[in-house]
Design an enzyme around this catalytic site. Structure first.
Site, PDB file in Angstrom:
ATOM      1  N   ALA A 145       0.857  -1.182   0.000  1.00  0.00           N
ATOM      2  CA  ALA A 145       0.000   0.000   0.000  1.00  0.00           C
ATOM      3  C   ALA A 145       0.896   1.236   0.000  1.00  0.00           C
ATOM      4  O   ALA A 145       1.951   1.244   0.636  1.00  0.00           O
ATOM      5  CB  ALA A 145      -0.922   0.004   1.206  1.00  0.00           C
ATOM      6  N   LEU A 153      -1.286  -5.639   4.515  1.00  0.00           N
ATOM      7  CA  LEU A 153      -0.275  -6.083   3.557  1.00  0.00           C
ATOM      8  C   LEU A 153       1.072  -6.125   4.272  1.00  0.00           C
ATOM      9  O   LEU A 153       1.229  -5.572   5.355  1.00  0.00           O
ATOM     10  CB  LEU A 153      -0.217  -5.130   2.361  1.00  0.00           C
ATOM     11  CG  LEU A 153      -1.504  -5.031   1.532  1.00  0.00           C
ATOM     12  CD1 LEU A 153      -1.372  -3.953   0.469  1.00  0.00           C
ATOM     13  CD2 LEU A 153      -1.841  -6.374   0.895  1.00  0.00           C
ATOM     14  N   SER A 154       2.063  -6.761   3.650  1.00  0.00           N
ATOM     15  CA  SER A 154       3.347  -6.870   4.339  1.00  0.00           C
ATOM     16  C   SER A 154       3.931  -5.501   4.645  1.00  0.00           C
ATOM     17  O   SER A 154       4.607  -5.324   5.671  1.00  0.00           O
ATOM     18  CB  SER A 154       4.331  -7.705   3.519  1.00  0.00           C
ATOM     19  OG  SER A 154       4.555  -7.118   2.257  1.00  0.00           O
ATOM     20  N   GLU A 155       3.687  -4.502   3.776  1.00  0.00           N
ATOM     21  CA  GLU A 155       4.171  -3.151   4.046  1.00  0.00           C
ATOM     22  C   GLU A 155       3.166  -2.115   3.548  1.00  0.00           C
ATOM     23  O   GLU A 155       2.528  -2.298   2.498  1.00  0.00           O
ATOM     24  CB  GLU A 155       5.507  -2.868   3.345  1.00  0.00           C
ATOM     25  CG  GLU A 155       6.606  -3.846   3.645  1.00  0.00           C
ATOM     26  CD  GLU A 155       7.217  -3.673   5.016  1.00  0.00           C
ATOM     27  OE1 GLU A 155       6.916  -2.652   5.681  1.00  0.00           O
ATOM     28  OE2 GLU A 155       7.991  -4.550   5.416  1.00  0.00           O
ATOM     29  N   THR A 156       3.052  -1.027   4.295  1.00  0.00           N
ATOM     30  CA  THR A 156       2.369   0.175   3.835  1.00  0.00           C
ATOM     31  C   THR A 156       3.385   1.310   3.888  1.00  0.00           C
ATOM     32  O   THR A 156       4.026   1.529   4.921  1.00  0.00           O
ATOM     33  CB  THR A 156       1.156   0.510   4.719  1.00  0.00           C
ATOM     34  OG1 THR A 156       0.199  -0.551   4.605  1.00  0.00           O
ATOM     35  CG2 THR A 156       0.502   1.808   4.271  1.00  0.00           C
TER      36      THR A 156
END
Length: 254
Positions: A20, A42-45
């Protein structure tokens, strides 16, 4: 605020690693950013305010993230918000990004030296595989296995891997169609398995460049989604290159 979901290190929607990207229009609190990251799941924002870039997993803030940096640059380039060379101010220093004439995005990241390490207690049982070599980088444990097939077929005990004293565990081997392959497990930061991990390639690049005697290599991450990372080791830096696809764009209403 504008919010995007971008699949990074792929040219195909629903492959690669989704991140994101939130384009902030004013400062926000860390707690707010962590809450949105948990909501996105998600794994990263990634959060961009001016040239300041930060990354959050659903659980914690991290100091370096490749695929969410690639996703952020892709958003800026694809929306016309930026062109040419980009410089992001991050917890890992200034990260420089460029878009090549072929559309691939290249990122200049710090290299992570891998030093030999003993096999941590319980690691072999947690992985269900016998390491050929084990090393440690600044962030992660790196485990080399005998073959690509061993890496591909791993079904590790994720809770047991959380006992390893590292951000995550990189599992790697020589590749058959690419120079090397890998998978990345990071239960300690809320990511049981990451689909494609740019920051892990900051360690994989110098590791395999030394082993193979070449500075420019291609790595395949063998998660279910899969992805390709082009890497070039250049002293204390690693140049990571890949493609990205926007799959969602909208407005964050909080």
């Amino acid at each position: 605020m504008r919010l995007f979901t971008v699949d990074a290190f792929t040219d195909t929607a629903f492959k690669g690693n989704p991140a994101a990207v939130c384009l902030l229009d004013s400062p926000v609190t860390d707690r707010w950013m962590q809450s949105v990251a948990a909501e996105m799941n998600l794994s990263e924002t990634a959060y961009l305010l001016g040239d300041s870039l930060r990354w959050f997993t659903p659980m914690v803030e991290v100091t370096l993230c490749g695929h969410a940096t690639l996703a952020t640059a892709h958003v800026l380039y694809s929306t016309g918000a930026a062109s040419g060379r980009l410089e992001f101010t991050t917890a890992s220093g200034t990260l420089t990004v460029n878009r090549r004439s072929d559309g691939m995005i290249t990122m200049d990241f710090p290299a992570k030296e891998v030093t030999p390490s003993t096999v941590p207690a319980g690691l072999e049982k947690a992985l269900g595989a016998t390491p050929v070599r084990v090393g440690k980088s600044h962030l992660d444990l790196l485990v080399e296995l005998e073959s690509e097939e061993w890496v591909r077929s791993l079904t590790p005990d994720i809770p047991a891997l959380a006992a390893v004293d590292a951000r995550g565990v990189i599992v790697t081997a020589r590749g058959t169609e690419t120079d090397f392959v890998s998978r990345f497990f990071a239960p300690n930061v809320g990511v049981p398995e990451d689909p494609v991990t740019g920051s892990a390639h900051c360690a994989l690049s110098p590791y395999w460049s030394t082993r193979l005697g070449r500075s420019s290599l291609v790595g395949a991450q063998l998660s279910d989604r899969g992805g390709l990372v082009h890497v070039t080791h250049d002293g204390d830096r690693v140049h990571l290159a890949g493609r990205a696809v926007t799959v969602l764009s909208g407005t964050l209403n909080v």
